[in-house]
Design an enzyme around this catalytic site. Structure first.
Site, PDB file in Angstrom:
ATOM      1  N   TYR A  58       0.925  -1.082  -0.007  1.00  0.00           N
ATOM      2  CA  TYR A  58      -0.085   0.036  -0.028  1.00  0.00           C
ATOM      3  C   TYR A  58       0.924   1.258   0.058  1.00  0.00           C
ATOM      4  O   TYR A  58       1.565   1.480   1.067  1.00  0.00           O
ATOM      5  CB  TYR A  58      -1.054   0.091   1.195  1.00  0.00           C
ATOM      6  CG  TYR A  58      -2.040  -0.970   1.209  1.00  0.00           C
ATOM      7  CD1 TYR A  58      -2.366  -1.766   0.021  1.00  0.00           C
ATOM      8  CD2 TYR A  58      -2.760  -1.172   2.434  1.00  0.00           C
ATOM      9  CE1 TYR A  58      -3.225  -2.495  -0.028  1.00  0.00           C
ATOM     10  CE2 TYR A  58      -3.890  -2.046   2.378  1.00  0.00           C
ATOM     11  CZ  TYR A  58      -4.172  -3.025   1.078  1.00  0.00           C
ATOM     12  OH  TYR A  58      -5.221  -3.910   1.158  1.00  0.00           O
ATOM     13  N   SER A 210     -12.767  -4.272   0.184  1.00  0.00           N
ATOM     14  CA  SER A 210     -13.686  -3.503  -0.640  1.00  0.00           C
ATOM     15  C   SER A 210     -15.284  -3.997  -0.656  1.00  0.00           C
ATOM     16  O   SER A 210     -15.768  -4.399  -1.733  1.00  0.00           O
ATOM     17  CB  SER A 210     -13.107  -3.647  -2.164  1.00  0.00           C
ATOM     18  OG  SER A 210     -13.737  -2.675  -3.069  1.00  0.00           O
TER      19      SER A 210
END
Length: 348
Positions: A58, A210
């Protein structure tokens, strides 16, 4: 906040957990700075969240670094940390994958960025078809024995990948995966065919990434008010939308249920996931504090049986082979994991 056992382990995780992909980002996913990260973490702690999820990839390590800087003043002691390894962290030939070399090096690098002695849940972030599974599983087992990670898990594995990894671990008496972090939403229910029945059978819990499908299931976009900017229209491919008509049919029902409860569509989508079998925690992330506070309210939203039935019906996928054949011929000999998949289709 509800706390749920993570797979076949004694570890309890909050039903909602916090994602950090916006930490240190350049704006494409959000641009959470340190003071905002600390504020988000504090709000999550106030709501009972005990798990924060990140990954070495990330923002090229920036998210982990920011987490390490943010988890001060006792915050680390109140939180479980989940991180991941697999994707490229350099230009060299060994700077990616699930080799022993890469896993152990990157675990140690993540520990330094996170400023902690141990990662509570360490995921292999994606399948690596070039590294023997016994090498991957042994490396994770070594990290557990060294006290650098507490639990091993996987993410984005297919069912045969996961089952093979569990078989390797069991045969060698290595630590097995206690969880699988997967994409699972009202629009994307593919995991129900194999990954979730496998998890029920093998005791591998589910963490959901998500959960709003990149914002498509938040309720703010409809067939009449589509996004004009942002990643949804900038070529971002996760998740792929193969049937736009079905997406909007699902959003219509989400907003119908949301209106009846006086809540946001995002809360309805999250609440639906929270009542699905095997789901231990749903990972939420936010570009703003308002988004985060709205999503957190999903933990207390109770959908009625009628709400769930409407959402299930509009989003139910067609049975692929061999499941339609089993539906026609094998319902007399189905076990718990089979029925979890087949029950909604019986009689249809």
């Amino acid at each position: 906040m509800d706390y749920r056992l993570l797979g076949r382990s004694g570890l309890k995780v909050s039903a909602l957990s916090m994602g950090t992909v916006t930490f240190g980002n350049d704006g494409s996913w959000g641009d959470t700075e340190l003071k905002d990260a600390q504020r988000q973490i504090d709000v999550c702690l106030d709501h009972g969240i005990n798990l924060i999820d990140t990954a070495n990839v990330y923002n090229a390590g920036k998210a982990e670094t920011m987490m390490g800087e943010a988890l001060t003043d006792g915050r680390r002691d109140r939180l479980l940390i989940s991180s991941k390894v697999r994707f490229p962290m350099g230009a060299g030939p060994n700077d990616r994958g699930l080799s022993r070399w890469h896993i152990i090096r990157e675990a140690e690098n993540s520990l330094k960025r996170l400023k902690t002695d141990v990662i509570d849940i360490y995921h292999v972030h994606e399948w690596d078809g070039l590294t023997p599974l016994d090498e991957t599983v042994e490396a994770l087992d070594t990290l557990v024995k060294q006290g650098k990670i507490r639990y091993a898990a996987c993410s984005n594995f297919s069912a045969w990948h996961l089952m093979k990894a569990l078989g390797v671990a069991d045969a060698a008496h290595y630590q097995r995966f206690v969880a699988q972090q997967i994409h699972y939403t009202l629009y994307s229910r593919e995991a129900e065919f194999e990954l979730i029945p496998l998890g029920i059978d093998q005791g591998v819990g589910v963490l959901v990434w998500s959960p709003l499908a990149g914002g498509w299931l938040s309720g703010k976009y409809t067939r009449h008010s589509k996004p004009e900017s942002g990643r949804q229209v900038a070529g971002f491919r996760e998740p792929p939308i193969y049937d736009v008509g079905k997406l909007w049919d699902i959003v219509d029902v989400i907003n119908e249920v949301a209106g009846a409860h006086g809540v946001s569509g995002a809360q309805v989508s999250l609440a639906w996931l929270l009542q699905r079998p095997l789901v231990a925690s749903v990972i939420i992330g936010a570009r703003s504090m308002a988004q985060l506070e709205d999503n957190l309210k999903a933990a207390s939203l109770v959908l009625t049986a009628d709400d769930v039935a409407k959402l299930d019906k509009v989003s139910q996928p067609n049975l692929p082979y061999p499941y339609w054949h089993q539906q026609f011929t094998a319902t007399d000999r189905m076990g718990e994991a089979d029925l979890l998949l087949h029950q909604p289709y019986i009689g249809n």
